[in-house]
Design an enzyme around this catalytic site. Structure first.
Site, mmCIF file in Angstrom:
data_model
loop_
_atom_site.group_PDB
_atom_site.id
_atom_site.type_symbol
_atom_site.label_atom_id
_atom_site.label_comp_id
_atom_site.label_asym_id
_atom_site.label_seq_id
_atom_site.Cartn_x
_atom_site.Cartn_y
_atom_site.Cartn_z
ATOM 1 N N HIS A 1 -12.178 50.963 31.791
ATOM 2 C CA HIS A 1 -13.483 51.375 32.320
ATOM 3 C C HIS A 1 -14.576 51.034 31.299
ATOM 4 C CE1 HIS A 1 -16.478 53.897 34.338
ATOM 5 N NE2 HIS A 1 -16.773 54.397 33.142
ATOM 6 N N GLY B 1 -7.978 13.231 36.304
ATOM 7 C CA GLY B 1 -8.112 13.033 37.738
ATOM 8 C C GLY B 1 -9.420 13.550 38.297
ATOM 9 N N VAL B 2 -9.458 13.719 39.612
ATOM 10 C CA VAL B 2 -10.646 14.234 40.287
ATOM 11 C C VAL B 2 -10.998 15.618 39.760
ATOM 12 C CG1 VAL B 2 -11.556 15.044 42.502
ATOM 13 C CG2 VAL B 2 -10.344 12.871 42.383
ATOM 14 N N CYS B 3 -9.995 16.443 39.540
ATOM 15 C CA CYS B 3 -10.215 17.825 39.097
ATOM 16 C C CYS B 3 -11.121 17.907 37.878
ATOM 17 C CB CYS B 3 -8.877 18.487 38.800
ATOM 18 S SG CYS B 3 -9.015 20.133 38.076
#
Length: 436
Positions: free
Chosen positions: A411, A39-41
């Protein structure tokens, strides 16, 4: 006439997952796609745009003083790489998945003959259930249509070369994403937004920082601009980005609302056995919402009772800096009469952001003062588009700030900014100065 348990019309992010899920549950499935799988995606939207976003980051000057970078590119080669190394590979993958699950795929435009029958390329097919997943197309208001400079997002992929300047009408997420990308490629960009802020409805502190960063990079931001034509825009191209319209097939008797095909929380239309998922129902123009809707429609077709939950919908915006938001803003919570507390942590106090030279941004946490439940998480800065899923999980699971405080955050990472913002709700962040 060939008979199927399920016919899915549209092979985009709602359609093909719906077809696969039906097949996983033992249904005989036909998928009809007029243009290209994904599709467009995949072909003109989410995927190629994010590939272009990544390339635009590479084109940009180095953020590190110790490096001198010289970059050369040819626009046609940029588009070819996105087409061949990204779009075609992923589209081929979708085709292989559908084949692997035994889904029959036909390329063509489906026309309804009756509520159980469609015609494709002159041949009729009947299905006990039908999923309409025909998506949406860019909307251009009549007042802009006669200007030959006007383009929409689809046209970017047809450019032989980039224009020298672009005026973008609409400061929503598509307009802001392309403003950020084109600016990095050296295009002079002007944004025209009818509201008093970019990204209307998003946290004000985020939109103000985005505007500041855009202007710092040379993007001209014009707010409170309700245009009735392109006469005052002096750019080579005018990019209209004011929304989309649902691609509604001709189907006698199907009920519509102002945005598209009307569906309930199970993605059912008013016609028994007919479902509508993705942009065609007009609820949210987001690929991941479309996929979930397609899957839920499939589950209900297959005898389960699944409901689409629209209460916690995250959003990501691929600008520079990135944005990820989920849940209530502080203003929205107060409008609902909720007494809130907030925590905020700036990227300028985060170790990882200094390593990457990406110190613009912050994480903001909105919580219910009485229950301590997390109501919203709003992030602008590097990694925001990935981090926001963290917030989606917290909000949907009903976590309290003290629950999030117990988690260990690695971290040095951007995730630590989430930890610190959560801690700041109760003013316990050790990396912020004491509040006076």
């Amino acid at each position: 006439m060939e008979k199927y348990d399920v016919i899915v019309i549209g092979g985009g992010p709602a359609g093909y997952p719906s077809a696969i899920r039906c097949s996983q549950n033992g249904k005989k499935v036909l998928l009809v796609e007029e243009l290209a799988l994904g599709g467009v995606c995949l072909n003109r939207g989410c995927i190629p745009t994010k590939a272009l976003y990544t390339i635009s980051e590479e084109v940009s000057p180095s953020r590190h003083k110790c490096l001198e970078k010289s970059v050369q590119y040819q626009w046609n080669k940029v588009l070819n790489e996105i087409l061949n190394d990204v779009i075609i590979r992923l589209r081929t993958g979708i085709g292989m998945l559908l084949k692997g699950y035994g889904v029959d795929v036909i390329k063509g435009k489906a026309k309804f003959v009756d509520i159980k029958t469609v015609e494709v390329n002159g041949k009729a097919y009947t299905g006990d259930n039908i999923v309409i997943a025909t998506g949406a197309s860019s909307f251009v208001p009549d007042c802009f249509k006669n200007d030959k400079r006007v383009i929409v997002s689809d046209h970017i992929w047809q450019f032989q070369q980039l224009p020298e300047s672009v005026g973008i009408i609409g400061g929503g997420f598509i307009g802001c994403e392309f403003a950020s990308i084109l600016n990095k490629f050296g295009v002079r960009v002007k944004i025209y937004e009818m509201m008093d802020t970019l990204l209307p409805g998003k946290d004000r502190e985020i939109t103000e920082l985005l505007k500041k960063q855009f202007e710092k990079r040379g993007i001209e931001v014009n707010l409170n601009q309700k245009l009735t034509g392109c006469e005052t825009i002096d750019t080579e191209k005018v990019f209209v980005s004011v929304g989309v319209m649902a691609n509604i097939p001709e189907f006698k008797g199907i009920e519509l609302d102002k945005k598209g095909i009307k569906t309930d929380e199970r993605l059912r239309t008013n016609i028994d056995g007919v479902y509508a998922a993705g942009d065609v129902n007009g609820k949210y123009q987001l690929a991941y919402v479309a996929t979930k809707e397609g899957e839920i429609a499939a589950e209900n077709i297959c005898g389960k009772d699944e409901i689409m939950d629209y209460t916690v919908i995250p959003e990501v915006i691929f600008t520079d800096p990135e944005i990820g938001v989920c849940g209530l803003t502080e203003d929205k919570a107060k409008e609902q009469g909720i007494e809130v507390v907030t925590g905020k942590f700036p990227y300028s106090a985060l170790g990882r952001s200094y390593c990457d030279k990406k110190t613009d941004g912050f994480v903001k946490v909105v919580a219910d003062k009485n229950t301590e439940k997390v109501l919203g998480i709003h992030i602008i800065g590097k990694g925001a588009t990935e981090l926001i899923s963290f917030g989606t999980l917290a909000i949907s699971a009903g976590l309290k700030t003290k629950d999030m405080e117990k988690i260990l955050y690695c971290h040095p990472t951007y995730a630590e900014a989430v930890m610190e913002a959560v801690m700041d709700v109760t003013k316990k962040s050790v990396h912020l100065p004491p509040k006076r």
